[in-house]
Design an enzyme around this catalytic site. Structure first.
Site, mmCIF file in Angstrom:
data_model
loop_
_atom_site.group_PDB
_atom_site.id
_atom_site.type_symbol
_atom_site.label_atom_id
_atom_site.label_comp_id
_atom_site.label_asym_id
_atom_site.label_seq_id
_atom_site.Cartn_x
_atom_site.Cartn_y
_atom_site.Cartn_z
ATOM 1 N N LYS A 6 -42.166 26.069 13.931
ATOM 2 C CA LYS A 6 -42.772 27.124 14.740
ATOM 3 C C LYS A 6 -44.301 27.050 14.662
ATOM 4 O O LYS A 6 -44.846 26.323 13.821
ATOM 5 C CB LYS A 6 -42.245 28.476 14.248
ATOM 6 N N TYR A 26 -34.174 32.181 22.867
ATOM 7 C CA TYR A 26 -33.774 33.342 22.064
ATOM 8 C C TYR A 26 -33.036 34.386 22.905
ATOM 9 O O TYR A 26 -33.086 35.579 22.590
ATOM 10 C CB TYR A 26 -35.010 33.958 21.395
ATOM 11 N N ARG A 68 -29.659 24.442 8.112
ATOM 12 C CA ARG A 68 -29.975 25.842 7.812
ATOM 13 C C ARG A 68 -30.072 26.091 6.308
ATOM 14 O O ARG A 68 -30.835 26.954 5.873
ATOM 15 C CB ARG A 68 -28.978 26.776 8.497
ATOM 16 N N ARG A 73 -38.312 27.984 3.794
ATOM 17 C CA ARG A 73 -38.842 29.355 3.908
ATOM 18 C C ARG A 73 -39.096 29.956 2.527
ATOM 19 O O ARG A 73 -40.085 30.673 2.323
ATOM 20 C CB ARG A 73 -37.872 30.218 4.703
ATOM 21 N N ASN A 97 -41.638 32.885 9.898
ATOM 22 C CA ASN A 97 -40.770 32.133 8.985
ATOM 23 C C ASN A 97 -40.737 30.624 9.245
ATOM 24 O O ASN A 97 -39.824 29.925 8.823
ATOM 25 C CB ASN A 97 -39.371 32.756 8.918
ATOM 26 N N HIS A 143 -37.101 26.847 12.732
ATOM 27 C CA HIS A 143 -35.856 27.259 13.385
ATOM 28 C C HIS A 143 -34.806 26.177 13.208
ATOM 29 O O HIS A 143 -35.125 24.989 13.245
ATOM 30 C CB HIS A 143 -36.090 27.462 14.893
ATOM 31 N N GLU A 156 -29.224 24.030 22.730
ATOM 32 C CA GLU A 156 -30.663 24.012 22.429
ATOM 33 C C GLU A 156 -31.262 22.620 22.649
ATOM 34 O O GLU A 156 -32.387 22.489 23.131
ATOM 35 C CB GLU A 156 -30.896 24.496 20.996
#
Ligand code: GTP
Ligand code: MG
Length: 158
Positions: free
Chosen positions: A9, A49, A85, A102, A112, A115, A126
């Protein structure tokens, strides 16, 4: 082979964490099969999103994500959606374990730094959204795959 969409991000880019984040996926053994730097517009981010549209933080989220370039990537390998993740850590960095991206580098949920797709199905969506419906990923062989996977079949890790 399973693929996931991972995005650094704008805060991750601004904080010079691009190499660090890519390095963690590389060192784990995952394979980078697509990457680009994108300054995303509001339309793209609202689509990305889309399922959060009703949330109170949604306008702030889109503004944050549009505030600078992001690094859009596709990573490939066994169980990469779920493991990606795990590498990122919990959504709220205050709940992320040390050793996760994170948990090591972020504090606020609204900053954070990365993604990751939350399911194989959403990963496909995506990847299509950010890289186009056509097969934008690169197929190539790495000699090290034979040292990462017990079984490597014709360039396809299981
Ligand atoms: P992503 O990998 O970014 O999709 O995060 P996630 O799947 O762990 O969480 P989710 O999809 O539910 O939320 C997407 C993003 O919205 C999060 O990564 C945060 O940046 C932001 N977000 C989620 N919940 C909150 C919140 O309560 N407050 C704020 N400010 N941002 C939030
Ligand atoms: Mg999410």
């Amino acid at each position: 082979t399973e693929q996931t969409y991972i995005m650094i991000k704008p805060d991750g880019v601004q904080r010079a964490l691009v190499g660090e984040i890519i390095g963690r996926f590389e060192k784990r053994g995952y394979k980078l099969v697509a990457m680009k730097l994108v300054h995303a517009g509001t339309d793209l981010l609202e689509q990305h999103y889309g399922d959060l549209k009703g949330k109170s933080f949604f306008p702030g989220l889109v503004k944050y994500m549009a505030s600078g370039p992001v690094v859009a990537m596709v990573w490939e390998g066994k169980d990469v959606v779920k493991q990606g993740r795990v590498l990122l850590g919990a959504t709220n960095p205050l709940a992320s374990a040390p050793g996760t991206i994170r948990g090591d580098f972020a504090i606020d949920v609204g900053r954070n730094i990365c993604h990751g797709s939350d399911s194989v199905e959403n990963a496909k969506k995506e990847i299509a959204l950010w890289f186009g419906a056509q097969d934008a990923t690169i197929q190539y062989t790495r000699a090290q795959d034979a040292w990462i996977y017990e079984v490597v079949r014709a360039n396809r890790t299981l």
